[in-house]
Design a protein around this motif. Structure first.
Motif, PDB file in Angstrom:
ATOM      1  N   MET A 262       8.759  -4.756   7.750  1.00 50.88           N
ATOM      2  CA  MET A 262       7.511  -5.364   6.779  1.00 50.88           C
ATOM      3  C   MET A 262       7.790  -5.661   5.203  1.00 50.88           C
ATOM      4  N   ILE A 263       9.192  -4.300   5.150  1.00 47.93           N
ATOM      5  CA  ILE A 263       8.865  -4.133   3.877  1.00 47.93           C
ATOM      6  C   ILE A 263      10.311  -4.018   3.635  1.00 47.93           C
ATOM      7  N   PRO A 264      11.831  -4.624   2.991  1.00 46.17           N
ATOM      8  CA  PRO A 264      13.288  -3.832   3.145  1.00 46.17           C
ATOM      9  C   PRO A 264      13.214  -2.314   2.363  1.00 46.17           C
ATOM     10  N   ASN A 265      14.165  -2.233   2.923  1.00 45.91           N
ATOM     11  CA  ASN A 265      14.323  -0.424   2.407  1.00 45.91           C
ATOM     12  C   ASN A 265      15.120  -0.215   0.674  1.00 45.91           C
ATOM     13  N   LEU A 276       6.700  -2.068  -5.251  1.00 46.07           N
ATOM     14  CA  LEU A 276       4.782  -1.236  -5.782  1.00 46.07           C
ATOM     15  C   LEU A 276       4.858  -0.484  -4.320  1.00 46.07           C
ATOM     16  N   LEU A 277       4.867  -0.519  -3.420  1.00 47.94           N
ATOM     17  CA  LEU A 277       4.577   0.449  -2.297  1.00 47.94           C
ATOM     18  C   LEU A 277       5.756   1.518  -2.184  1.00 47.94           C
ATOM     19  N   PHE A 278       6.902   1.699  -3.240  1.00 47.18           N
ATOM     20  CA  PHE A 278       7.870   3.323  -2.804  1.00 47.18           C
ATOM     21  C   PHE A 278       6.832   3.737  -4.685  1.00 47.18           C
ATOM     22  N   VAL A 283      -0.464   2.765  -6.273  1.00 44.91           N
ATOM     23  CA  VAL A 283      -1.233   2.218  -4.713  1.00 44.91           C
ATOM     24  C   VAL A 283      -2.449   2.820  -4.483  1.00 44.91           C
ATOM     25  N   VAL A 284      -2.765   4.157  -4.914  1.00 45.45           N
ATOM     26  CA  VAL A 284      -3.944   5.166  -5.082  1.00 45.45           C
ATOM     27  C   VAL A 284      -5.277   4.502  -5.443  1.00 45.45           C
ATOM     28  N   SER A 285      -4.606   4.652  -7.089  1.00 39.75           N
ATOM     29  CA  SER A 285      -5.294   4.138  -7.986  1.00 39.75           C
ATOM     30  C   SER A 285      -6.180   2.367  -8.034  1.00 39.75           C
ATOM     31  N   VAL A 286      -5.217   1.361  -7.765  1.00 43.16           N
ATOM     32  CA  VAL A 286      -5.481   0.491  -7.779  1.00 43.16           C
ATOM     33  C   VAL A 286      -6.183  -0.317  -5.834  1.00 43.16           C
ATOM     34  N   LEU A 287      -5.344  -0.046  -5.437  1.00 41.82           N
ATOM     35  CA  LEU A 287      -5.780  -0.497  -4.628  1.00 41.82           C
ATOM     36  C   LEU A 287      -6.307   0.685  -3.020  1.00 41.82           C
ATOM     37  N   PHE A 383       4.590  -4.675 -14.408  1.00 41.95           N
ATOM     38  CA  PHE A 383       4.298  -5.871 -13.387  1.00 41.95           C
ATOM     39  C   PHE A 383       4.995  -5.267 -11.744  1.00 41.95           C
ATOM     40  N   PHE A 384       4.307  -6.178 -11.023  1.00 44.58           N
ATOM     41  CA  PHE A 384       4.546  -6.088  -9.298  1.00 44.58           C
ATOM     42  C   PHE A 384       3.590  -7.322  -8.590  1.00 44.58           C
ATOM     43  N   ILE A 385       5.110  -7.368  -7.224  1.00 47.20           N
ATOM     44  CA  ILE A 385       4.704  -8.606  -7.041  1.00 47.20           C
ATOM     45  C   ILE A 385       3.656  -7.848  -5.397  1.00 47.20           C
ATOM     46  N   ILE A 386       3.131  -7.485  -5.066  1.00 44.45           N
ATOM     47  CA  ILE A 386       2.192  -7.731  -4.255  1.00 44.45           C
ATOM     48  C   ILE A 386       1.752  -8.528  -3.207  1.00 44.45           C
ATOM     49  N   ASP A 387       2.044  -8.205  -1.976  1.00 46.17           N
ATOM     50  CA  ASP A 387       1.005  -9.163  -0.607  1.00 46.17           C
ATOM     51  C   ASP A 387      -0.153  -7.343  -0.450  1.00 46.17           C
ATOM     52  N   THR A 388      -1.198  -7.746   0.062  1.00 46.43           N
ATOM     53  CA  THR A 388      -2.162  -6.692   0.120  1.00 46.43           C
ATOM     54  C   THR A 388      -2.248  -6.790   1.627  1.00 46.43           C
ATOM     55  N   ALA A 389      -1.542  -7.911   2.611  1.00 48.81           N
ATOM     56  CA  ALA A 389      -1.560  -7.729   4.041  1.00 48.81           C
ATOM     57  C   ALA A 389      -0.561  -6.664   4.497  1.00 48.81           C
ATOM     58  N   ASP A 390       0.997  -6.596   3.607  1.00 55.96           N
ATOM     59  CA  ASP A 390       1.691  -6.069   3.544  1.00 55.96           C
ATOM     60  C   ASP A 390       2.010  -4.349   3.125  1.00 55.96           C
ATOM     61  N   ALA A 391       0.398  -4.055   2.267  1.00 52.82           N
ATOM     62  CA  ALA A 391       0.264  -2.456   2.046  1.00 52.82           C
ATOM     63  C   ALA A 391      -0.940  -2.689   2.581  1.00 52.82           C
TER      64      ALA A 391
END
Length: 468
Positions: A262-265, A276-278, A283-287, A383-391
């Motif tokens: 789903m995401i690269p290592n 972002l996901l690392f 992730v906690v504060s916004v998503l 700045f971060f790139i996001i896809d909420t489906a991936d998160a």
């Protein structure tokens, strides 16, 4: 607590005798008289004379900055005049003085420009006159200034709400005071009070109710707010404990996402959204706290589009509007915005007041108009790139078990609102409560070591979904 010294005078004005001329002799400026200024729209009649054989394009600019008791509104106005060769002309530039207490610092400047669309530069200025006007609260108004009244994020800096009078006005209307009584208490003109009420009615924040007026959004009294703060404390304790427990699964869920490709290592792969996901803190504060739980608490299943149909400068968020008495202690400090485009979306989050720069005339633009604001270079977002489906796997893991906490908090909010005489639990109530809960929860997650606090003075994130 916001305690203020009692004063006796109502209005004091000081004229600072200071003028400059960049082109002495070309344009004569008569006396600038600002005596008798009060709240509201004012005009200043000034005689100017073109002593040359050339057409002159004159820009009159007034800038006002208040040093208020707790609100510091700022206004700028500009007006253009054409001065024919050897013409004498009386100009009438406008000054708007908001209903505020404290010191109004006013600068009146005249510029001789080639093109009225050009930026006003120091070397085109040929006249400058500063003024200071002091407005003091009356004995009847002083009790209403003992506690700061606050609004949702960005609403408090909008020209309609960024002054102290409008906040007192809403309180006095809620008490059943008529417009004449309000004018008498403030020693101002009834016409000014009427004008402010009509603006509130026009924007649908106030409606006529028989012989009186009432707000269309919740006005939360100090006692209701203090009781609500206790509800937020309980809910935030539970959420902080829950997230501290759930986040222990963060590494394993992240690893499973990597294994599923789903995401690269690679935490440095910015474009994939992996960066972002690392980072558990954003992730906690916004998503988790806002995109997921905030939505569930405030708007239920609908996306939390607080600023939909407006922008962060105009901030006309009637559906989410509230006013709370008691200062920042009983109001959350976080800003959250979710913005959808045709084939993209973005999220903005700030732990404190959103620091941006609005254009001087932003309120003249139609809603959804781009370019009404830009970032403050001293406080650029991370700045971060996001896809909420991936998160989604991480969001789901972090919020497991939150449903019952949110339900208990809502039921307590509802009970508290009715206890204090509210006729409904508006979305504005839920927005106010959730900002309190989210603010306290994040503070507790920092305090217990669950999350690492950024070393930036102002924590500001911007998430963007890449098109395509």
């Amino acid at each position: 607590m916001y305690k203020f010294v009692k004063v006796l005078l109502i209005l004091t004005m000081i004229t600072i005798p200071f003028t400059v001329s960049a082109d002495d002799g070309d344009i004569h400026v008569g006396e600038v008289d600002l005596s008798g200024l009060g709240w509201g729209n004012q005009t200043v009649n000034i005689d100017i004379e073109n002593k040359t054989q050339n057409v002159k394009f004159i820009v009159a600019r007034t800038h006002l900055l208040f040093e208020g008791l707790y609100a510091n509104p700022e206004f700028t106005t500009k007006k253009v005049y054409i001065l024919e060769p050897e013409q004498k002309l009386m100009i009438a530039p406008e000054i708007f003085i908001p209903g505020n207490y404290g010191t109004a610092n006013i600068e009146f400047k005249l510029y001789d420009v080639v093109d009225t669309l050009d930026e006003l530069m120091p070397w085109t200025k040929f006249f400058e006159q500063p003024f200071i006007v002091k407005f003091h609260p009356t004995d009847e108004i002083l009790p209403y200034l003992q506690e700061k009244v606050t609004f949702p994020p960005r609403v408090d800096v909008h020209p309609l709400f960024n002054n102290e009078f409008i906040r007192i006005l809403i309180t006095l209307l809620a008490e059943g005071k008529n417009l004449e009584e309000i004018a008498k208490m403030n020693k101002c003109k009834v016409s000014f009070v009427e004008e402010q009420v009509h603006l509130l009615i026009k924007k649908k924040y106030v409606e006529v109710d028989g012989d009186s007026y009432k707000t269309t959004f919740p006005y939360i009294t100090r006692k209701e707010a203090e009781d609500g703060k206790r509800i937020a404390d309980i809910a935030s304790d539970k959420l902080a404990d829950l997230i501290a427990k759930n986040i222990k699964s963060y590494p394993s869920v992240l690893e499973s996402m990597i294994q599923a490709k789903m995401i690269p290592n690679d935490k440095h792969d910015f474009l994939s959204g992996a960066t972002l996901l690392f980072n558990p803190t954003p992730v906690v504060s916004v998503l988790a706290l806002w995109f997921e739980m905030g939505k569930n608490f405030i708007s239920r299943s609908a996306p939390l589009l607080i600023y939909n149909g407006t922008d962060v400068c105009n901030a006309e968020i009637l559906q989410y509007m509230y006013m709370v008495d008691g200062g920042p202690f009983v109001n959350g400090s976080q800003f959250f915005g979710l913005f959808y485009g045709e084939d993209s979306y973005s999220l903005m989050f700030s732990e404190g007041p959103l620091q941006i720069n609005c254009k001087e005339d932003f309120n003249l633009y139609k809603v959804k108009r781009t370019g009404v604001w830009n970032y403050d270079v001293k406080n650029l977002p991370e700045f971060f790139i996001i896809d909420t489906a991936d998160a989604r796997p991480l969001i789901n893991m972090l919020t497991i078990g939150s449903k019952v906490i949110l339900e208990d908090a809502y039921n307590a909010l509802k009970k508290n609102s009715y206890k204090h005489g509210q006729d409904n639990v508006y979305i504005g109530h839920r927005y106010w409560m959730w900002n309190l809960i989210a603010t306290l929860t994040l503070e507790k997650l920092y305090a217990n070591g669950t999350l690492e606090k950024s070393d930036k003075e102002e924590v500001f994130y911007r998430f963007d979904k890449v098109k395509g």
